[in-house]
Write a protein that holds these residues in place. Structure first.
Motif, PDB file in Angstrom:
ATOM      1  N   GLY A 191      14.005  -2.530 -26.691  1.00 22.76           N
ATOM      2  CA  GLY A 191      12.910  -3.466 -26.902  1.00 22.76           C
ATOM      3  C   GLY A 191      11.551  -2.805 -26.855  1.00 22.76           C
ATOM      4  O   GLY A 191      11.408  -1.588 -27.071  1.00 22.76           O
ATOM      5  N   VAL A 192      10.532  -3.606 -26.573  1.00 18.86           N
ATOM      6  CA  VAL A 192       9.151  -3.120 -26.540  1.00 18.86           C
ATOM      7  C   VAL A 192       8.620  -3.170 -25.114  1.00 18.86           C
ATOM      8  O   VAL A 192       9.138  -3.879 -24.252  1.00 18.86           O
ATOM      9  CB  VAL A 192       8.248  -3.959 -27.467  1.00 18.86           C
ATOM     10  N   VAL A 193       7.558  -2.410 -24.896  1.00 16.63           N
ATOM     11  CA  VAL A 193       6.885  -2.400 -23.590  1.00 16.63           C
ATOM     12  C   VAL A 193       5.395  -2.620 -23.808  1.00 16.63           C
ATOM     13  O   VAL A 193       4.832  -2.214 -24.836  1.00 16.63           O
ATOM     14  CB  VAL A 193       7.137  -1.092 -22.826  1.00 16.63           C
ATOM     15  N   PRO A 225      16.696  -2.639 -21.183  1.00 15.32           N
ATOM     16  CA  PRO A 225      15.967  -3.843 -20.735  1.00 15.32           C
ATOM     17  C   PRO A 225      16.424  -4.282 -19.352  1.00 15.32           C
ATOM     18  O   PRO A 225      17.583  -4.105 -18.976  1.00 15.32           O
ATOM     19  CB  PRO A 225      16.329  -4.874 -21.806  1.00 15.32           C
ATOM     20  N   ALA A 226      15.468  -4.875 -18.613  1.00  9.87           N
ATOM     21  CA  ALA A 226      15.769  -5.403 -17.269  1.00  9.87           C
ATOM     22  C   ALA A 226      14.899  -6.642 -17.050  1.00  9.87           C
ATOM     23  O   ALA A 226      13.880  -6.593 -16.346  1.00  9.87           O
ATOM     24  CB  ALA A 226      15.511  -4.358 -16.196  1.00  9.87           C
ATOM     25  N   GLY A 227      15.272  -7.753 -17.688  1.00 14.42           N
ATOM     26  CA  GLY A 227      14.498  -8.985 -17.550  1.00 14.42           C
ATOM     27  C   GLY A 227      13.167  -8.879 -18.248  1.00 14.42           C
ATOM     28  O   GLY A 227      13.088  -8.564 -19.448  1.00 14.42           O
ATOM     29  N   THR A 285       9.766   1.172 -14.016  1.00 17.29           N
ATOM     30  CA  THR A 285       9.770  -0.005 -14.889  1.00 17.29           C
ATOM     31  C   THR A 285       8.424  -0.175 -15.569  1.00 17.29           C
ATOM     32  O   THR A 285       7.369   0.172 -15.014  1.00 17.29           O
ATOM     33  CB  THR A 285      10.089  -1.277 -14.086  1.00 17.29           C
ATOM     34  N   LEU A 286       8.477  -0.723 -16.777  1.00 12.79           N
ATOM     35  CA  LEU A 286       7.282  -1.081 -17.541  1.00 12.79           C
ATOM     36  C   LEU A 286       7.422  -2.528 -18.000  1.00 12.79           C
ATOM     37  O   LEU A 286       8.527  -2.964 -18.360  1.00 12.79           O
ATOM     38  CB  LEU A 286       7.118  -0.167 -18.753  1.00 12.79           C
TER      39      LEU A 286
END
Length: 490
Positions: A357-359, A393-395, A468-469
């Motif tokens: 995904g994106v950050v 991804p993490a939420g 995490t970002l």
């Protein structure tokens, strides 16, 4: 305290009641006296008119004994006066010896045909009298009553009035005592609570079950106590933080001085050696110059890292947040460091796809975070080892991991790993050119993104750094909260 307040309140109530009683006595006695005199005047006027039925000639012929009987029946002294003011008959004195009454105010009115009254001192008896005169025939009939009788009756009325008023005040005193007891108890608690606040006991609280003004004051004092407690706790926290920062500052100054002194001493020593003649030594002059250059480069890296860390901590560094594909950020970093890994025959592998995904981040800062972590992994991984970079991804966040197959980190070193200038292997770290600031910079950059960082390590099997970002500005939250570091040992 409560007893003293109660005494003052009940004393004040009693003083007010005494003043009120005195005012009642003064006003009521005057009203009673005036009312009684008016009533007596009407009575005497009526009696004088009844006696006037006999006429002036009839009264003039009444004997002295009958005159006394009439005066006793009328309740006052009787005086009969002819038109010229001469006294014809009197119940208490010899009429022939009495002065002319033609100038008496009430007599003048009566001779003019109008009933009248007045109060004055009798020149004959030397006593204050109430005089009432009515016209009788051609003359005037006057009744007189000494005012001492009036004063006696008024004094009796006054005594009864004071007694009844005092009795009426008794329930008021009881009510006032109960009220004073309640007020004094509340005031005592409020004063005691204020004293506790003054001594610094901000955790104390005051009960305020009611809703009157004192209870409102109690609630406001409780709010003040809560605010003071929060302020005191904040000041204690700030003081503790300042002490911590001061210790960090001192350690920082010591560490910076030490870190700068080592390469400077090396540069100075080899430079002096070259000046003293070694510059003409073909076997060593180039080697010495390489050492000087290496230490100069180390100073440059240390200065750059110090400026970077200072800018982040002072929040003078401006971040440009935007949405970026996580895979592209990782690919850029891996591509830039692949040549460095290739020099040590280390495989640098990226394990991430579009599913990451994106950050929402500052791309330059993220490149610096990943670059520092990968560079450390390459330094502490032996030849033919592997470094993995992965994103998933993490939420509302994306987890990015840098894992190596190096020597691992001892458990005792994990809690201090992100401190400035802290090195697990100081000698080897300097040998590899590390400044001791890389992980501290990483920690602050992750913090600036509202992320967290942790490290998992096993001796002999390598280490994994994970941070995490946020995936959007909501997850980023604009927060600059404290960094949370977690350490686990396999």
């Amino acid at each position: 305290m409560t007893a003293r307040i109660f005494t003052k309140l009940i004393t004040a109530v009693l003083i007010v009641m005494v003043v009120a009683l005195a005012a009642v006595d003064f006003l009521a006695s005057r009203i009673a006296e005036r009312t009684y005199v008016e009533t007596l005047t009407q009575e005497l006027t009526g009696k004088a008119r009844m006696l006037g039925v006999l006429g002036d000639r009839g009264l003039a012929r009444v004997s002295s004994a009958d005159m006394d009987a009439l005066a006793a029946a009328a309740g006052g002294r009787i005086t009969l006066i002819e038109p010229g003011g001469k006294v014809i008959n009197d119940s208490e004195a010899d009429a022939g010896r009495m002065a002319n009454h033609g100038q008496r105010a009430e007599v003048i009115e009566a001779l003019a045909g109008r009933a009248s009254s007045s109060i004055r001192r009798s020149p004959t008896l030397g006593t204050d009298f109430l005089y009432v005169a009515v016209p009788v025939g051609q003359g005037a009939l006057r009744l007189a009553m000494p005012l001492d009788q009036v004063e006696e009756r008024v004094a009796g009325i006054r005594t009864q009035l004071l007694l009844y008023t005092a009795l009426a005040f008794l329930p008021a005193i009881l009510v006032a005592a109960l009220f004073a007891r309640s007020i004094s108890a509340k005031l005592g608690r409020i004063i005691e609570y204020a004293s506790r606040l003054a001594t610094g006991d901000f955790k104390a609280r005051l009960d305020h079950p009611g809703s009157d003004e004192l209870d409102v004051l109690g609630r406001q004092l409780n709010e003040t106590g809560e605010k003071l407690q929060h302020m005191f706790e904040a000041l204690e926290k700030e003081h503790s933080e300042l002490e911590k920062q001061e210790r960090i500052r001192k350690d920082f100054v010591i560490n910076v001085s030490h870190e700068l002194r080592t390469p400077l001493a090396s540069i100075q020593g080899y430079t002096e050696t070259l000046i003293d003649g070694a510059i003409h030594d073909p076997d060593n002059n180039i080697r010495f110059l390489h050492i000087i250059r290496q230490n100069a480069e180390r100073l440059g890296r240390l200065t750059a890292d110090l400026l970077t860390l200072s800018g982040i901590e002072l929040k003078s560094r401006k971040f440009q947040f935007a949405l970026y594909p996580a895979a592209e950020l990782l690919e850029d970093c891996v591509n830039s460091l692949t040549p460095v890994a290739a020099k040590k025959n280390i495989s640098l592998t990226m394990r991430s796809g579009d599913h990451a995904g994106v950050v929402f981040c500052d791309s330059e800062a993220v490149h610096q975070i990943i670059g520092n972590l990968v560079d450390n992994a390459i330094k502490y991984t032996p030849e033919h080892g592997t470094v993995f970079v992965e994103a998933q991804p993490a939420g509302s966040f994306v987890e990015i991991s840098v894992r190596d197959t190096g020597m691992g980190i001892p458990a005792v070193d994990l809690p201090r790993l992100f401190e400035r200038f802290y090195r697990v292997d100081k000698a080897r770290s300097r040998e590899l050119g590390g400044t001791g600031l890389g992980l501290a910079i990483v920690k602050h950059l992750v913090k600036a993104h509202n992320g967290v960082i942790r490290v998992d390590s096993e001796i002999g099997r390598g280490s994994t750094f994970t941070f995490t970002l946020p995936v959007d500005d909501i997850a980023a939250g604009g927060a600059q909260g404290p960094i949370q570091s977690e350490f686990t040992q396999s």
